[in-house]
Design a protein around this motif. Structure first.
Motif: not given
Length: 194
Positions: A33-34, A85-88, A117-120, A165-166
Motif C-alpha cells: 500500500g505504501r 486498492g489503497v483507498a479500498l 466479497l462483492l468486490i472480490f 488483492l485488497y
C-alpha cells in the motif's frame, strides 16, 4: 491530530474499528500500500508538472507542446489505478453510510466481509477481461508520445489486480474479526498504544 478530530474521524469511519490484518500478510499488504501510494503521488506530481508545462508553453512560447495533453491523461489514469486498492484498504472509497453507526462490532465486521466479497467477485470477473484489453494495446502506439499502448492499457490490470488483492485482505480482516470478536479489537488497540 487532536482527540476531538480523532473522535470525529472514528465516528465517520466506522469500518476502521475492525482491526487490521496482522502478521506477515498484514505487513506485506501495508508495504504494498505504501509503495502504490508513493507511485500514485509520483504520478500526481508528474501530472501537475505536465499541466504546468502545457499552460506555460501556451502562454510564453510561440508553439505549444503537443504531447503534454496525452501524458497528462496517462498519468491521471495511472494515479487512479495505483490509488484505488489503497483507498479500498484504508476504507477511503466512496460509500453511503446510512446504517454503519447502528452496527455493533460483529455487524461492522460482517459488513466489511460482505463488501469485500462483492468486490472480490466483481474483480474476479473483470480482471481476465482487463488482461485481454491490455493485450490489444500491444499492436498500437500512442499518437504523440509513440509509446506502446499496452503500457497504458495495463493500468486496468493494475487497478483490478490491486482491488482483488485488497478485497481478499478485507475479507480476511472481516472474518477474523467475526471469529475473534470485540475482545481481539480491544487487545489490538491496547497493543498499538504500547
Amino acid at each position: 491530530m487532536s482527540d476531538r478530530e480523532q473522535d470525529i474521524e472514528e465516528a465517520l469511519e466506522v469500518l476502521t474499528r475492525v482491526p487490521r490484518l496482522g502478521g506477515p500478510l498484514g505487513r506485506l499488504a501495508d508495504l504494498l500500500g505504501r509503495v502504490l501510494l508513493a507511485l500514485a503521488v509520483v504520478a500526481l506530481v508528474g501530472l501537475s508538472l505536465t499541466v504546468l508545462l502545457q499552460v506555460s508553453s501556451r502562454l510564453f512560447l510561440p508553439f505549444t507542446v503537443a504531447w503534454t495533453e496525452e501524458l497528462t491523461r496517462y498519468l491521471f489514469i495511472y494515479m487512479v489505478a495505483l490509488g484505488a486498492g489503497v483507498a479500498l484498504h484504508r476504507h477511503r472509497h466512496v460509500n453511503v453510510e446510512l446504517f454503519h453507526g447502528w452496527l455493533g462490532f460483529r455487524g461492522r465486521a460482517a459488513y466489511l466481509t460482505l463488501i469485500s466479497l462483492l468486490i472480490f467477485g466483481f474483480t474476479l470477473i473483470v480482471l481476465p477481461q482487463a488482461w485481454k484489453f491490455a493485450q490489444i494495446g500491444a499492436f498500437q502506439t500512442s499518437p504523440t508520445l509513440r509509446i506502446p499502448m499496452i503500457y497504458v492499457f495495463y493500468s486496468s490490470v493494475l487497478l483490478f489486480g490491486s482491488l482483488l488483492l485488497y478485497s481478499v485482505v478485507g475479507m480476511l480482516e472481516g472474518v477474523i474479526a467475526l471469529v475473534r470478536g470485540e475482545r481481539a479489537a480491544d487487545s489490538a488497540a491496547a497493543h498499538e498504544v504500547t
